[in-house]
Design a protein around this motif. Structure first.
Motif: not given
Length: 140
Positions: A1-5, A118-123
């Motif tokens: 799994m790829t996570t975009a940041v 991708f999933s996205l890691l964000t605040l």
């Protein structure tokens, strides 16, 4: 799994005084354990604007941390970003949405993650949930 940041993750990561620094480190480690980390070109460009950040710094950081920069933004990404930006502009005019104005880069980051699966890691989950309801979002 790829996570975009998202850009805001690195801004906090590089600020040891920020209270979210440790949770962000943990979230990045978790995402990396599940697969790979990637950033869209707008993230790279936004990070380059921060003090003490140069191409050499960013290239070294991304290489050493195993974060890939995906330099390709194809037509589907531009179209998805444009539609999401258009819908945001309509909502903002109708509702006079409070908060900071968004720029196209935000929508390119979301569209890049969505179009690539991708999933996205964000605040900034609120903005991305409104603009990209099908996007898998990872928050702190």
């Amino acid at each position: 799994m790829t996570t975009a940041v998202d850009t805001n993750i690195f801004v906090v990561l590089w600020d040891p005084e920020d209270k979210l620094n440790i949770p962000i480190r943990s979230a990045l480690d978790t995402a990396l354990a599940r697969g790979s980390l990637i950033v869209a070109p707008p993230v790279y460009a936004e990070l380059l604007a921060y003090p003490s950040r140069s191409e050499a710094f960013l290239d070294y950081f991304f290489k050493e941390s195993g974060v890939l920069v995906d330099w390709n933004l194809d037509e589907a990404i531009w179209r998805a970003a444009g539609h999401a930006f258009q819908e945001y502009a309509v909502r903002r005019r109708k509702q006079r949405e409070p908060g900071p104005r968004r720029i196209l880069a935000d929508f390119l980051i979301g569209a890049h993650a969505l179009q690539n699966g991708f999933s996205l890691l964000t605040l900034d989950d609120r903005m991305y949930r409104a603009a990209f309801p099908r996007l898998s979002i990872v928050t702190i």
